[in-house]
Motif scaffolding. Structure first.
Motif, PDB file in Angstrom:
ATOM      1  N   GLU A  49      78.637  25.224  13.677  1.00  0.00           N
ATOM      2  CA  GLU A  49      77.712  26.274  14.094  1.00  0.00           C
ATOM      3  C   GLU A  49      76.294  25.882  13.736  1.00  0.00           C
ATOM      4  OE1 GLU A  49      76.764  30.384  12.116  1.00  0.00           O
ATOM      5  OE2 GLU A  49      78.459  30.658  13.463  1.00  0.00           O
ATOM      6  N   ILE A  50      75.409  25.963  14.697  1.00  0.00           N
ATOM      7  CA  ILE A  50      73.999  25.659  14.474  1.00  0.00           C
ATOM      8  C   ILE A  50      73.196  26.892  14.850  1.00  0.00           C
ATOM      9  CG2 ILE A  50      72.060  24.219  15.149  1.00  0.00           C
ATOM     10  CD1 ILE A  50      74.010  21.990  15.698  1.00  0.00           C
ATOM     11  N   ARG A  51      72.401  27.354  13.933  1.00  0.00           N
ATOM     12  CA  ARG A  51      71.604  28.554  14.184  1.00  0.00           C
ATOM     13  C   ARG A  51      70.318  28.182  14.908  1.00  0.00           C
ATOM     14  NH1 ARG A  51      72.144  31.613   8.306  1.00  0.00           N
ATOM     15  NH2 ARG A  51      74.435  31.716   8.277  1.00  0.00           N
ATOM     16  N   SER A  52      70.051  28.882  15.994  1.00  0.00           N
ATOM     17  CA  SER A  52      68.860  28.616  16.795  1.00  0.00           C
ATOM     18  C   SER A  52      68.232  29.929  17.222  1.00  0.00           C
ATOM     19  CB  SER A  52      69.229  27.800  18.039  1.00  0.00           C
ATOM     20  OG  SER A  52      68.144  27.746  18.946  1.00  0.00           O
ATOM     21  N   SER A  53      66.927  29.977  17.186  1.00  0.00           N
ATOM     22  CA  SER A  53      66.217  31.160  17.683  1.00  0.00           C
ATOM     23  C   SER A  53      65.416  30.822  18.935  1.00  0.00           C
ATOM     24  CB  SER A  53      65.272  31.694  16.596  1.00  0.00           C
ATOM     25  OG  SER A  53      64.333  30.705  16.208  1.00  0.00           O
ATOM     26  N   VAL A  54      65.732  29.691  19.566  1.00  0.00           N
ATOM     27  CA  VAL A  54      64.936  29.217  20.705  1.00  0.00           C
ATOM     28  C   VAL A  54      65.342  29.895  22.000  1.00  0.00           C
ATOM     29  CG1 VAL A  54      64.315  27.194  22.079  1.00  0.00           C
ATOM     30  CG2 VAL A  54      64.471  27.011  19.596  1.00  0.00           C
ATOM     31  N   SER A  55      66.613  29.826  22.371  1.00  0.00           N
ATOM     32  CA  SER A  55      67.036  30.391  23.656  1.00  0.00           C
ATOM     33  C   SER A  55      68.499  30.771  23.600  1.00  0.00           C
ATOM     34  CB  SER A  55      66.802  29.387  24.792  1.00  0.00           C
ATOM     35  OG  SER A  55      67.698  28.300  24.679  1.00  0.00           O
ATOM     36  N   MET A  56      68.916  31.554  24.569  1.00  0.00           N
ATOM     37  CA  MET A  56      70.316  31.938  24.703  1.00  0.00           C
ATOM     38  C   MET A  56      70.553  32.404  26.137  1.00  0.00           C
ATOM     39  SD  MET A  56      70.708  35.818  23.202  1.00  0.00           S
ATOM     40  CE  MET A  56      72.315  35.915  23.987  1.00  0.00           C
ATOM     41  N   SER A  57      71.820  32.371  26.556  1.00  0.00           N
ATOM     42  CA  SER A  57      72.192  32.904  27.864  1.00  0.00           C
ATOM     43  C   SER A  57      73.121  34.089  27.656  1.00  0.00           C
ATOM     44  CB  SER A  57      72.885  31.836  28.708  1.00  0.00           C
ATOM     45  OG  SER A  57      74.038  31.343  28.054  1.00  0.00           O
ATOM     46  N   ALA A  58      72.962  35.110  28.471  1.00  0.00           N
ATOM     47  CA  ALA A  58      73.790  36.307  28.381  1.00  0.00           C
ATOM     48  C   ALA A  58      73.707  37.055  29.705  1.00  0.00           C
ATOM     49  CB  ALA A  58      73.313  37.219  27.239  1.00  0.00           C
ATOM     50  N   GLY A  59      74.863  37.510  30.157  1.00  0.00           N
ATOM     51  CA  GLY A  59      74.881  38.302  31.383  1.00  0.00           C
ATOM     52  C   GLY A  59      74.359  37.564  32.598  1.00  0.00           C
ATOM     53  N   GLY A  60      74.586  36.234  32.658  1.00  0.00           N
ATOM     54  CA  GLY A  60      74.110  35.454  33.784  1.00  0.00           C
ATOM     55  C   GLY A  60      72.618  35.231  33.795  1.00  0.00           C
ATOM     56  N   ARG A  61      71.964  35.404  32.659  1.00  0.00           N
ATOM     57  CA  ARG A  61      70.513  35.204  32.566  1.00  0.00           C
ATOM     58  C   ARG A  61      70.206  34.298  31.381  1.00  0.00           C
ATOM     59  NH1 ARG A  61      68.637  41.263  31.947  1.00  0.00           N
ATOM     60  NH2 ARG A  61      66.515  40.424  32.129  1.00  0.00           N
ATOM     61  N   LEU A  62      69.079  33.600  31.469  1.00  0.00           N
ATOM     62  CA  LEU A  62      68.618  32.720  30.406  1.00  0.00           C
ATOM     63  C   LEU A  62      67.407  33.355  29.746  1.00  0.00           C
ATOM     64  CD1 LEU A  62      68.707  29.953  28.926  1.00  0.00           C
ATOM     65  CD2 LEU A  62      67.199  29.071  30.719  1.00  0.00           C
ATOM     66  N   PHE A  63      67.407  33.382  28.410  1.00  0.00           N
ATOM     67  CA  PHE A  63      66.319  34.015  27.668  1.00  0.00           C
ATOM     68  C   PHE A  63      65.664  33.008  26.744  1.00  0.00           C
ATOM     69  CE2 PHE A  63      69.329  37.319  28.773  1.00  0.00           C
ATOM     70  CZ  PHE A  63      68.524  38.374  29.198  1.00  0.00           C
ATOM     71  N   TYR A  64      64.332  32.958  26.784  1.00  0.00           N
ATOM     72  CA  TYR A  64      63.549  32.188  25.827  1.00  0.00           C
ATOM     73  C   TYR A  64      63.056  33.157  24.754  1.00  0.00           C
ATOM     74  CZ  TYR A  64      63.111  28.514  29.449  1.00  0.00           C
ATOM     75  OH  TYR A  64      63.360  27.546  30.393  1.00  0.00           O
ATOM     76  N   ARG A  65      63.597  33.044  23.562  1.00  0.00           N
ATOM     77  CA  ARG A  65      63.243  33.946  22.466  1.00  0.00           C
ATOM     78  C   ARG A  65      63.250  35.408  22.915  1.00  0.00           C
ATOM     79  NH1 ARG A  65      61.747  31.959  17.608  1.00  0.00           N
ATOM     80  NH2 ARG A  65      61.346  29.728  17.514  1.00  0.00           N
ATOM     81  N   GLY A  66      64.277  35.783  23.623  1.00  0.00           N
ATOM     82  CA  GLY A  66      64.460  37.162  24.041  1.00  0.00           C
ATOM     83  C   GLY A  66      63.799  37.533  25.343  1.00  0.00           C
ATOM     84  N   MET A  67      63.033  36.628  25.954  1.00  0.00           N
ATOM     85  CA  MET A  67      62.345  36.923  27.211  1.00  0.00           C
ATOM     86  C   MET A  67      63.053  36.217  28.363  1.00  0.00           C
ATOM     87  SD  MET A  67      58.307  36.505  28.220  1.00  0.00           S
ATOM     88  CE  MET A  67      57.881  37.782  27.031  1.00  0.00           C
ATOM     89  N   ASP A  68      63.295  36.954  29.436  1.00  0.00           N
ATOM     90  CA  ASP A  68      63.964  36.402  30.602  1.00  0.00           C
ATOM     91  C   ASP A  68      63.159  35.217  31.145  1.00  0.00           C
ATOM     92  OD1 ASP A  68      64.499  36.100  33.566  1.00  0.00           O
ATOM     93  OD2 ASP A  68      66.034  37.563  33.064  1.00  0.00           O
ATOM     94  N   ALA A  69      63.788  34.035  31.221  1.00  0.00           N
ATOM     95  CA  ALA A  69      63.077  32.820  31.623  1.00  0.00           C
ATOM     96  C   ALA A  69      62.592  32.889  33.064  1.00  0.00           C
ATOM     97  CB  ALA A  69      63.979  31.603  31.428  1.00  0.00           C
ATOM     98  N   VAL A  70      63.395  33.482  33.954  1.00  0.00           N
ATOM     99  CA  VAL A  70      62.993  33.567  35.363  1.00  0.00           C
ATOM    100  C   VAL A  70      61.794  34.495  35.519  1.00  0.00           C
ATOM    101  CG1 VAL A  70      63.747  34.239  37.672  1.00  0.00           C
ATOM    102  CG2 VAL A  70      65.318  33.025  36.153  1.00  0.00           C
ATOM    103  N   GLN A  71      61.811  35.612  34.820  1.00  0.00           N
ATOM    104  CA  GLN A  71      60.658  36.509  34.863  1.00  0.00           C
ATOM    105  C   GLN A  71      59.428  35.850  34.248  1.00  0.00           C
ATOM    106  OE1 GLN A  71      61.680  40.276  33.097  1.00  0.00           O
ATOM    107  NE2 GLN A  71      63.373  40.648  34.503  1.00  0.00           N
ATOM    108  N   LEU A  72      59.620  35.127  33.174  1.00  0.00           N
ATOM    109  CA  LEU A  72      58.510  34.427  32.537  1.00  0.00           C
ATOM    110  C   LEU A  72      57.880  33.428  33.498  1.00  0.00           C
ATOM    111  CD1 LEU A  72      56.966  33.806  29.824  1.00  0.00           C
ATOM    112  CD2 LEU A  72      58.671  31.997  29.465  1.00  0.00           C
ATOM    113  N   ALA A  73      58.704  32.719  34.263  1.00  0.00           N
ATOM    114  CA  ALA A  73      58.206  31.686  35.160  1.00  0.00           C
ATOM    115  C   ALA A  73      57.374  32.240  36.310  1.00  0.00           C
ATOM    116  CB  ALA A  73      59.375  30.876  35.720  1.00  0.00           C
ATOM    117  N   GLU A  74      57.435  33.525  36.548  1.00  0.00           N
ATOM    118  CA  GLU A  74      56.654  34.101  37.641  1.00  0.00           C
ATOM    119  C   GLU A  74      55.156  33.939  37.410  1.00  0.00           C
ATOM    120  OE1 GLU A  74      57.844  38.116  38.183  1.00  0.00           O
ATOM    121  OE2 GLU A  74      59.890  37.608  38.831  1.00  0.00           O
ATOM    122  N   THR A  75      54.735  33.972  36.154  1.00  0.00           N
ATOM    123  CA  THR A  75      53.299  33.898  35.868  1.00  0.00           C
ATOM    124  C   THR A  75      52.930  32.886  34.786  1.00  0.00           C
ATOM    125  OG1 THR A  75      53.516  35.701  34.260  1.00  0.00           O
ATOM    126  CG2 THR A  75      52.924  36.307  36.527  1.00  0.00           C
TER     127      THR A  75
END
Length: 392
Positions: free
Chosen positions: A85-111
């Motif tokens: 087990e390696i602890r990371s606070s960088v990113s995770m996937s859940a519910g078919g979405r990718l999150f960068y530190r809790g922020m949706d990566a696709v939404q982030l990429a919009e701007t």
């Protein structure tokens, strides 16, 4: 061979005071053992501010463990230890979405620019590490963009190799310089624009289409804890600088199937655009159609969907993706989306892979900093399965 006394210690944990007494060392030495992975540690379930230490590791380091004799050697048995087990606070996937530190990566990429994504991934909220970045004098040699990218990282890894403690802010500033120099190595010297603008300028992309380069870079930044991130974290945990750790991760990325899949996906797109659909279908029947579906994303990679939704592909490119999806029953993977963007913008042959590696560099630097500042020790043991000692 594990002795009965050692076996009785397995799974036991003790507090700091007892650990120091058994080892006969100061607290700083104990912490150094933990940081180097020589002693496993975990939070005390009764007080999260305290740590507990593995007795088996302490026994081994203190010299109390009986030495095994060669004549007692036994083949290794399957371990029932829990998965690493390696602890990371960088990113995770859940519910078919990718999150960068809790922020949706696709939404982030919009701007967001790659600099914005890097700041988020590096947890650089209090200060902008790119403010103090200055262009490096001199060009990076190399016949290809990828060669220059790796050369720039190798140079920084050598320059930053001195082992010294640095505060988190200094590490983030170091990462900003690394990312800036890496993009300059690929794009060449020029005006101090945003990172995606420098690449777009080098590739002669129209200003109205530069947002596609920006989105592709942001969405390439991370993909959870895969082999690339693990390599970067292992290097950082072993004492490598952020540049050295990122180089380890990027070399892993360049050697994995992701880059090969980009090339194979490109072959499919070329075949359809050349009206060689029958040949492409035969390739699919033989199991050779790549770029559709990803085991990590059973219902489709959200990064691919987000990028293709704004790509405004010409008819032949759109047909290539549509017919491949109809044949396979799977959505385009992110690598194929990068290929489509590269073709849409008429970028150089290897540009899709270059986009992936440059964007991924920001995420690998995040894993390096996270491991150096907040990461738990990466504890793994080499299980010997070779010939019995003395057999040869």
């Amino acid at each position: 061979m594990q002795s009965a006394g050692t076996a009785s210690q397995a799974g036991r944990w003790i507090g700091r005071g007892e650990a120091l007494a058994r080892l006969g060392v100061k607290a700083q030495t104990l912490y150094a053992y933990v940081s180097r992975g020589r002693i496993a540690a975990r939070p005390d379930p009764e007080d999260s501010r305290r740590s507990l230490y593995a007795v088996a590791d302490i026994v081994r380091l203190s010299g109390d463990e009986p030495a095994a004799e060669i004549g007692q050697w036994l083949p290794p048995e399957e371990s029932d230890a829990p998965e690493l087990e390696i602890r990371s606070s960088v990113s995770m996937s859940a519910g078919g979405r990718l999150f960068y530190r809790g922020m949706d990566a696709v939404q982030l990429a919009e701007t967001a620019t790659l600099e914005d994504a890097a700041r988020l991934l590096w947890d650089a909220r209090s200060a902008n590490p790119f403010v103090e970045v200055r262009p490096r004098v001199g060009s990076t040699p190399g016949p290809s963009a990828r060669g220059r990218l790796f050369a720039a990282l190798a140079r920084r890894a050598e320059e930053d190799a001195e082992l010294k403690a640095r505060p988190a802010e200094a590490l983030r500033a170091e990462c900003a310089r690394i990312l800036d120099e890496a993009v300059d190595a690929v794009a060449g010297p020029g005006p101090r624009l945003f990172l995606h603008q420098r690449l777009a300028r080098a590739w002669k992309v129209r200003e109205s289409d530069a947002h596609l380069v920006r989105r592709a870079l942001v969405l390439s930044a991370d993909n959870g804890l895969d082999a690339c991130a693990l390599a970067a974290r292992a290097a950082a945990g072993g004492g490598a600088s952020p540049a050295g750790a990122a180089l380890a991760g990027l070399a892993t990325a360049a050697g994995t199937g992701a880059i090969l899949d980009l090339a194979r996906a490109s072959e499919w797109v070329v075949a359809v655009r050349r009206q060689a659909v029958d040949a492409a279908r035969r390739a699919h029947e033989a199991g050779g159609l790549h770029g559709f579906g990803d085991p990590a994303w059973p219902v489709g990679d959200p990064r691919a969907a987000g990028l293709l939704a704004v790509a405004d592909l010409p008819q032949d490119l759109a047909r290539a993706l549509r017919e491949g999806e109809e044949m396979t029953g799977r959505a385009p993977a992110f690598g194929l989306a990068l290929v489509a963007i590269a073709r849409r913008l008429e970028l150089p042959r290897e540009a899709a892979a270059d986009l992936l590696l440059i964007g991924r560099l920001a995420g690998l630097l995040a894993h390096a900093v996270d491991q150096i500042t907040n990461g738990s020790p990466i504890r793994a043991r080499l299980r010997y399965v070779g010939p019995e000692p003395g057999a040869n």
